[in-house]
Design a protein around this motif. Structure first.
Motif, short mmCIF file in Angstrom:
data_model
loop_
_atom_site.label_atom_id
_atom_site.label_comp_id
_atom_site.label_asym_id
_atom_site.label_seq_id
_atom_site.Cartn_x
_atom_site.Cartn_y
_atom_site.Cartn_z
N ASP A 124 0.78 -1.02 0.04
CA ASP A 124 -0.05 0.13 -0.10
C ASP A 124 0.91 1.27 0.17
N ARG A 125 0.39 2.49 0.03
CA ARG A 125 1.10 3.55 -0.11
C ARG A 125 1.76 3.86 1.20
N HIS A 126 1.60 3.31 2.26
CA HIS A 126 2.37 3.62 3.51
C HIS A 126 3.49 2.69 3.52
N GLY A 127 3.56 1.72 2.56
CA GLY A 127 4.72 0.69 2.37
C GLY A 127 4.77 -0.48 3.00
N ASN A 128 3.31 -0.61 3.63
CA ASN A 128 2.96 -2.06 4.14
C ASN A 128 3.14 -3.06 3.10
N LEU A 129 3.84 -4.28 3.07
CA LEU A 129 3.87 -5.19 2.10
C LEU A 129 3.48 -6.62 2.46
N VAL A 130 3.28 -7.30 1.35
CA VAL A 130 2.67 -8.55 1.75
C VAL A 130 3.76 -9.56 0.62
N PHE A 131 4.17 -10.66 0.78
CA PHE A 131 5.17 -11.44 0.00
C PHE A 131 4.09 -12.55 -0.26
N ARG A 132 4.23 -13.21 -1.32
CA ARG A 132 3.62 -14.25 -1.97
C ARG A 132 4.40 -15.67 -1.79
N ARG A 133 3.98 -16.49 -0.99
CA ARG A 133 4.54 -17.79 -0.66
C ARG A 133 5.99 -17.79 -0.84
N ALA A 134 6.68 -18.76 -1.47
CA ALA A 134 8.18 -18.79 -1.66
C ALA A 134 8.85 -17.60 -2.02
N LEU B 217 -0.73 -2.57 -6.15
CA LEU B 217 -0.70 -1.43 -5.28
C LEU B 217 -2.22 -1.19 -4.63
N VAL B 218 -2.46 -1.26 -3.39
CA VAL B 218 -3.85 -0.99 -2.88
C VAL B 218 -3.61 0.37 -1.95
N GLU B 219 -4.87 0.86 -1.42
CA GLU B 219 -4.96 1.84 -0.62
C GLU B 219 -4.73 1.60 0.47
N PRO B 220 -4.39 2.59 1.32
CA PRO B 220 -4.06 2.09 2.98
C PRO B 220 -5.51 1.75 3.48
N GLY B 221 -5.42 0.74 4.46
CA GLY B 221 -6.64 0.20 5.16
C GLY B 221 -7.27 -0.86 4.24
N ASN B 222 -6.83 -1.27 2.97
CA ASN B 222 -7.23 -2.38 2.20
C ASN B 222 -6.48 -3.84 2.77
N LEU B 223 -5.19 -3.58 3.35
CA LEU B 223 -4.48 -4.78 3.96
C LEU B 223 -4.73 -4.90 5.30
N ARG C 195 10.26 3.65 0.06
CA ARG C 195 9.77 3.96 -1.39
C ARG C 195 9.04 2.74 -1.90
N VAL C 196 8.09 3.09 -2.73
CA VAL C 196 7.38 1.88 -3.24
C VAL C 196 7.22 2.21 -4.83
N VAL C 197 7.37 1.30 -5.68
CA VAL C 197 7.02 1.48 -7.02
C VAL C 197 6.21 0.49 -7.66
N LEU C 198 5.19 0.95 -8.35
CA LEU C 198 4.02 -0.23 -8.91
C LEU C 198 4.52 -0.67 -10.42
N LEU C 199 4.94 -2.19 -10.16
CA LEU C 199 5.10 -2.47 -11.60
C LEU C 199 4.06 -2.40 -12.75
N THR C 200 4.35 -2.25 -14.09
CA THR C 200 3.49 -2.52 -14.85
C THR C 200 3.16 -3.98 -15.18
N PRO C 201 2.00 -4.51 -15.94
CA PRO C 201 1.75 -5.71 -15.53
C PRO C 201 2.53 -6.78 -16.58
#
Length: 251
Positions: free
Chosen positions: A178-188, A210-216, A230-236
């Motif tokens: 999210d925009r605050h820098g909270n992160l979720v990693f996927r499995r391995a 990238l999700v808005e704050p509060g969605n996680l 710092r957070v950068v959103l990847l393109t598809p």
């Protein structure tokens, strides 16, 4: 609190020559490929990298290595990178090999503000006794050997002193953020990413979504935003660019 930058180039623009970097990933799984390519384009050199391994010849940190941008690597695995082996054996690259669990704990300790700790891993080997070649001379002799480390008995068993690792910057990849820098990693693909992020004084995360704050939900967050600057959103296309280092099944 909005830590999102629009371009990967903007996120790595201030990484100087000689900077130390903690980089997430294991082989090609969970590597911050887009940030690495942006750093390659940026041109910083003499980088001191802390990572489990250095990618392969044409992916991940192997891109920076092939360009001669890395001067020192602290890691636990050389892997399939022939250029890594060539630079190390020819004396062009300084390499500190660390037991994998010890490397993980050194990064975690640095991120938690723990300066050092004792571990039984490496006791009775050159890891503790010193003499591992950190750098070779061009003639094949050892130019820089590893130093001996302090050992101490705990409960009758010897342990070696290891120091926590902190770096100037960290580059990591996450599944969601999210925009605050909270992160979720996927499995391995979590692998070394959370602890690399903790060790960096300035941590840059590329995220697939990238999700808005509060969605996680707080219970979903693997790494709180306090560790991420710092957070950068990847393109598809960038998010889908995931290579397999070595296939283990038949076609």
């Amino acid at each position: 609190m909005d830590k999102v930058l629009r371009k990967p180039a903007d996120a790595v623009a201030d990484i100087p020559d000689g900077a130390s970097l903690a980089v997430g990933g294991f082989g090609l799984n969970g590597i911050p490929e887009t940030l690495i390519r942006a750093l390659h384009a940026q041109g910083a050199s003499s980088l001191q990298v802390v990572s489990n391994n250095c990618g392969v010849d044409d992916r991940g940190l192997g891109i920076l290595l092939a360009a001669g941008r890395i001067s020192r690597v602290t890691g636990s695995y050389v892997g399939e990178n022939k250029e890594f082996a060539r630079q190390y054996l020819s004396g062009e690259l300084e390499v500190e090999l660390v037991p994998q669990g010890t490397l993980a704990e050194r990064l975690r300790a640095g991120g938690c503000g723990i300066p050092a700790f004792y571990t039984p891993a490496g006791v009775g080997t050159q890891v503790a006794d010193g003499g591992l070649p950190w750098r070779y001379a061009p003639d094949g002799t050892v130019a820089v050997p590893s130093p001996a480390k302090e050992t101490r008995l705990y409960h009758g068993r010897p342990h070696v002193l290891e120091h926590g690792i902190t770096t100037d910057f960290a580059l990591v990849r996450a599944w969601r953020g999210d925009r605050h820098g909270n992160l979720v990693f996927r499995r391995a693909s979590a692998n070394f990413n959370p602890i690399a992020a903790m060790a960096g004084r300035i941590t840059i995360a590329e995220v697939e979504e990238l999700v808005e704050p509060g969605n996680l939900h707080p219970d979903q967050v693997h790494l709180p935003g306090v560790f991420v600057q710092r957070v950068v959103l990847l393109t598809p296309a960038q998010a889908a660019d995931k290579q397999i280092e070595k296939r283990t099944v038949r076609a």
